[in-house]
Design a protein around this motif. Structure first.
Motif, PDB file in Angstrom:
ATOM      1  N   PHE A 143      44.532  12.759  -0.497  1.00  0.00           N
ATOM      2  CA  PHE A 143      46.101  12.155   0.057  1.00  0.00           C
ATOM      3  C   PHE A 143      45.453  10.979   0.788  1.00  0.00           C
ATOM      4  CE2 PHE A 143      46.645  16.880  -0.424  1.00  0.00           C
ATOM      5  CZ  PHE A 143      47.755  16.934  -1.293  1.00  0.00           C
ATOM      6  N   ALA A 144      45.492  10.006   0.090  1.00  0.00           N
ATOM      7  CA  ALA A 144      45.041   8.520   0.561  1.00  0.00           C
ATOM      8  C   ALA A 144      45.401   8.249   2.055  1.00  0.00           C
ATOM      9  CB  ALA A 144      45.311   7.564  -0.198  1.00  0.00           C
ATOM     10  N   GLY A 145      44.423   8.080   2.838  1.00  0.00           N
ATOM     11  CA  GLY A 145      44.557   7.680   4.279  1.00  0.00           C
ATOM     12  C   GLY A 145      44.866   8.863   5.078  1.00  0.00           C
ATOM     13  N   GLU A 146      44.590  10.245   4.553  1.00  0.00           N
ATOM     14  CA  GLU A 146      45.189  11.306   5.497  1.00  0.00           C
ATOM     15  C   GLU A 146      43.868  12.302   5.353  1.00  0.00           C
ATOM     16  OE1 GLU A 146      48.976  12.684   5.498  1.00  0.00           O
ATOM     17  OE2 GLU A 146      49.424  11.271   3.843  1.00  0.00           O
ATOM     18  N   GLY A 147      43.677  12.942   4.074  1.00  0.00           N
ATOM     19  CA  GLY A 147      42.676  13.947   4.173  1.00  0.00           C
ATOM     20  C   GLY A 147      42.645  14.635   2.648  1.00  0.00           C
ATOM     21  N   ALA A 148      41.759  15.594   2.498  1.00  0.00           N
ATOM     22  CA  ALA A 148      41.354  16.091   1.272  1.00  0.00           C
ATOM     23  C   ALA A 148      41.570  17.426   1.392  1.00  0.00           C
ATOM     24  CB  ALA A 148      40.154  15.899   0.495  1.00  0.00           C
ATOM     25  N   ARG A 149      42.397  18.079   0.415  1.00  0.00           N
ATOM     26  CA  ARG A 149      42.554  19.512   0.116  1.00  0.00           C
ATOM     27  C   ARG A 149      41.557  20.125  -0.952  1.00  0.00           C
ATOM     28  NH1 ARG A 149      47.886  20.923  -2.637  1.00  0.00           N
ATOM     29  NH2 ARG A 149      46.288  20.864  -4.672  1.00  0.00           N
TER      30      ARG A 149
END
Length: 357
Positions: A328-334
């Motif tokens: 999730f660009a600019g936020e994080g990765a799941r």
């Protein structure tokens, strides 16, 4: 040259849903950890009924899904008229929104949460009200404060997707006590089977004496039927009936229906597979913590890394190594928990990545 057909203006600004990517094979290996799928195929008993049902796909499925509805009601100890099915839990969520939301109404949920909520809400003409997470968790006090006379539906994703964090019994009960009785609260429990924290309530215990609470579940995750698309909601008769009315005709196909019934019958064996995923989840998180990552406790089948501006670089590094994650660009990765080999490959990429979440 003729003009293009007039389409809804909301579509101009609404991005389409982007399914989890699949990484290119590297050295003969490629693992998809981007869609929270079960790494296990259907049980032999389930595969058998799917094969048998495939011989009759020239016939329409049972539109009322009576056998499946009865099986769900029996398994979870609820009346059959409290159950409605749909095309995965996201399909049922759309049916709920179609039944409740309209222009001028508000739909309230935490953010970031399940990425389908904004688009589904926009299609109804209702307004999304997003309340930021606090410490990667739902801020139920702020969500309660955000309720207005226009609030028609509230999603509480528990465990939350994509962070894996949970809402506990006392705080959720306190929140529900503050919601007006004419506002529907949907407890989205797509990952319920992976929960091991005993302080997390089962939504089916909470809904029984609360007519404005409904519980959303799916066969896509723990039951391993993501490709067949079948979910369900448990709510009081008025809610369940509204969901049935807004279902696209024949939307739950015949293969999905028989597979879900068979999966419920084989649940003990299926839950052994779930336990294997839970053990891998613990191993993955502990390895990440040992390598210096900050990883919130997860009660789902995935872990969350808040990478901020490094998110897309991390996803690219994973992709180059043959493993896909959900950025999730600019936020994080799941990152979904897969088979041990897939998890080991992901952990190797994370260990080599220079920026820690």
């Amino acid at each position: 040259m003729s003009e293009a057909p007039r389409l809804r203006r909301i579509l101009d600004d609404m991005p389409g849903y982007k399914p989890g990517a699949t990484a290119q094979a590297v050295g003969g290996r490629s693992f998809k950890l981007s869609s929270n799928e079960s790494p296990f195929g259907p049980l032999p008993s389930v595969a058998k009924v799917i094969a048998e049902a495939a011989l009759e796909v020239n016939r329409y499925p049972d539109n009322g899904a009576e056998l499946l509805t009865a099986a769900i009601a029996g398994r979870f100890g609820v009346p059959a008229d409290h159950v409605a099915v749909g095309c995965g839990s996201v399909g049922v969520a759309q049916q709920l929104l179609t039944a409740v939301a309209e222009p001028g109404a508000e739909v309230l949920y935490a953010w970031r949460s399940f990425e389908a909520y904004p688009g589904l809400t926009a299609l109804t003409g209702a307004t999304s009200v997003q309340v930021p997470l606090t410490g990667e968790r739902h801020d139920l006090d702020s969500m309660a404060a955000a309720i207005t006379p226009h609030t028609r539906l509230i999603f509480v994703c528990n465990p939350n997707n994509p962070t894996g964090t949970v809402v506990h019994r006392d705080e959720l009960t306190r929140f529900l006590d503050q919601v007006p009785p004419d506002c529907l609260v949907v407890l989205d429990e797509a990952y319920r089977e992976y929960i091991r924290d005993e302080s997390v309530p089962d939504g089916l215990e909470l809904y029984r004496d609360r007519p404005n609470v409904a519980v959303l579940r799916t066969f896509s995750k723990a039951y391993g039927l993501a490709g067949l698309r079948v979910g369900f909601v448990v709510g009081h008769p008025a809610v369940a009936q509204a969901v049935r009315k807004t279902m696209l005709t024949f939307t739950v196909n015949s293969l999905a229906q028989v597979a879900a019934v068979a999966s419920l019958a084989a649940e003990e064996e299926l839950l052994e597979r779930v336990e294997a995923t839970v053990k891998e989840r613990t191993r993955v998180r502990e390895a990440l913590l040992a390598d210096g990552w900050t990883v919130p406790p997860s009660e789902a089948n995935f872990v969350w890394l808040r990478l901020g501006g490094h998110t897309m670089d991390f996803a690219a590094a994973c992709h180059r190594s043959g493993v896909s994650v959900r950025p999730f660009a600019g936020e994080g990765a799941r990152v979904s928990v897969g088979e041990p080999e897939a998890n080991d490959l992901f952990l190797a990429v994370a260990r080599a990545f220079p920026h820690r979440a």
